[in-house]
Design a protein around this motif. Sequence first.
Motif, PDB file in Angstrom:
ATOM      1  N   TYR A  76      48.639  43.246  37.854  1.00 18.22           N
ATOM      2  CA  TYR A  76      48.483  44.099  39.036  1.00 18.22           C
ATOM      3  C   TYR A  76      47.628  45.324  38.738  1.00 18.22           C
ATOM      4  O   TYR A  76      47.660  46.311  39.477  1.00 18.22           O
ATOM      5  N   TYR A 128      46.480  53.173  37.000  1.00 15.24           N
ATOM      6  CA  TYR A 128      45.946  51.830  37.135  1.00 15.24           C
ATOM      7  C   TYR A 128      44.462  51.838  36.737  1.00 15.24           C
ATOM      8  O   TYR A 128      43.849  52.902  36.624  1.00 15.24           O
ATOM      9  N   THR A 161      48.494  46.225  47.126  1.00 10.63           N
ATOM     10  CA  THR A 161      49.761  46.181  46.389  1.00 10.63           C
ATOM     11  C   THR A 161      50.487  47.512  46.438  1.00 10.63           C
ATOM     12  O   THR A 161      51.691  47.569  46.719  1.00 10.63           O
ATOM     13  N   PRO A 180      52.025  42.930  47.570  1.00 13.37           N
ATOM     14  CA  PRO A 180      51.631  42.671  46.183  1.00 13.37           C
ATOM     15  C   PRO A 180      50.871  41.353  46.036  1.00 13.37           C
ATOM     16  O   PRO A 180      51.341  40.307  46.473  1.00 13.37           O
ATOM     17  N   HIS A 181      49.708  41.423  45.465  1.00 10.74           N
ATOM     18  CA  HIS A 181      48.990  40.200  45.105  1.00 10.74           C
ATOM     19  C   HIS A 181      48.007  40.495  43.989  1.00 10.74           C
ATOM     20  O   HIS A 181      47.662  41.648  43.727  1.00 10.74           O
ATOM     21  N   THR A 182      47.596  39.438  43.323  1.00 10.54           N
ATOM     22  CA  THR A 182      46.718  39.567  42.165  1.00 10.54           C
ATOM     23  C   THR A 182      45.408  38.849  42.420  1.00 10.54           C
ATOM     24  O   THR A 182      45.244  38.151  43.422  1.00 10.54           O
TER      25      THR A 182
END
Length: 448
Positions: free
Chosen positions: A291, A300, A325, A331-333
């Motif tokens: 993430y 991040y 996210t 939330p996703h990648t």
Amino acid sequence: MSDYDYDLFVIGAGSGGVRAARVSAAHGAKVAVAEEYRVGGTCVIRGCVPKKLLVYGAHFAEDLQDARRFGWDVPDCTFNWPVLRDNVLADVDRLNGLYTQTLDNHGVEIIHERATIAGPHEVRLASGRTLTAKYILVAVGAWPMVPDCEGAEYGITSNEVFHLETMPRRVVIAGGGYIANEFAGIFHEFGAHVTIVNRSDTILRGYDEQIRDRLLQISMMKGIDFRFNAPFEKVVKKDDGSLTVHMKGCDPIDCDVLLFATGRKPKTEGLGLENAAVELDGQGAIKVDDYSQSTCPSIYAVGDVTNRVQLTPVAIREGQAFADTVFDNNPHTVDYNCIPSAVFSHPPMAGVGMTEAEARNTLGSIKVYTSDFRAMKNVLAGRNERGLYKMICNAETGKVVGLHMIGPDAPEILQAAAIAVKAGLTKQAFDDTVALHPSMAEELVLMR
């Protein structure tokens, strides 16, 4: 009221940082971006966009020659480098303005200063001002590497190449990757004598061997010289301003410009990451999870500074995923499988999925289909340059696991074909598709 000055503070206004800032602001976050140079980042300011414009300009050298075979009375033409250079830089200015406008329209505050990390929620600006943020996103990208040898300071990198005062007669390019081969084609078409010097014996490592060998063959046929297994020893500047490049194992080369295209490293030095216990890997890249979260929960990182995949569209996807996210509760990648890539050489290369060697090592049993052809335009023009398309399939299932090509417009053709590879289509699906004739792309459905 928030305990912080901002919900999100982004360091770096490149492709990934701009996307993350814009989308986060659209999700309701209070966002600021610090950029010490210009909005747009490497791709827009000193990378793929201005380089592609030079590629377009370079193509006219062959197009003007070929036009005569198509009936056009084209006089002998001369090339004016300052005209192209200034027009390209003007377009960079235009894009810089558009990126700035996009951030302004979304209410993102732009701070034109260098920012470093002072703590898990704190950044320090070059002016000495300190700001706080609930989340910090590092998107500072990567920076060209220069060999550690005597006289290396006389060379330039891809950062400076767009600003040359005059077009050099002799160019030495250090490196064997995509930047080296792209600028080799550009300088050659503009009339310079080009020599690529590589410390190994392979160009374009990671691309399919048969395709990169075809580029080497065509490049040498055009007159580009190559020196392999030739690490730099020293660079000497002469009284007339020209350079002599000394390498191990081969004769020195005189040149007017030495371009270092020997790779790029994450630009993390001096960023203050140690102040927030942000860990780096052995190459100086920020370690992140799926993430894009670093070892400090509030910090991040996206894009080239993470050294995952150094491609602009990937940085944009990572910036989008981060914003969704963290600020949209979605939330996703990013899916890094089957990412297409291209080399805007002369002619260009493009590929997606496994190379033949990767497929053999991974799957064992494969089938390889090729089409080796001369484009119709090249036939009439009397140009002996041949294209090569290559399809790699799982022998048991027929699934296409790799597609690689070199030839005119290869990147434009591959983008659509990459969808089929990503979707897991089989060779039969290509065979069942009627050819679009006459076109180069029809070779994709005619391979037997």
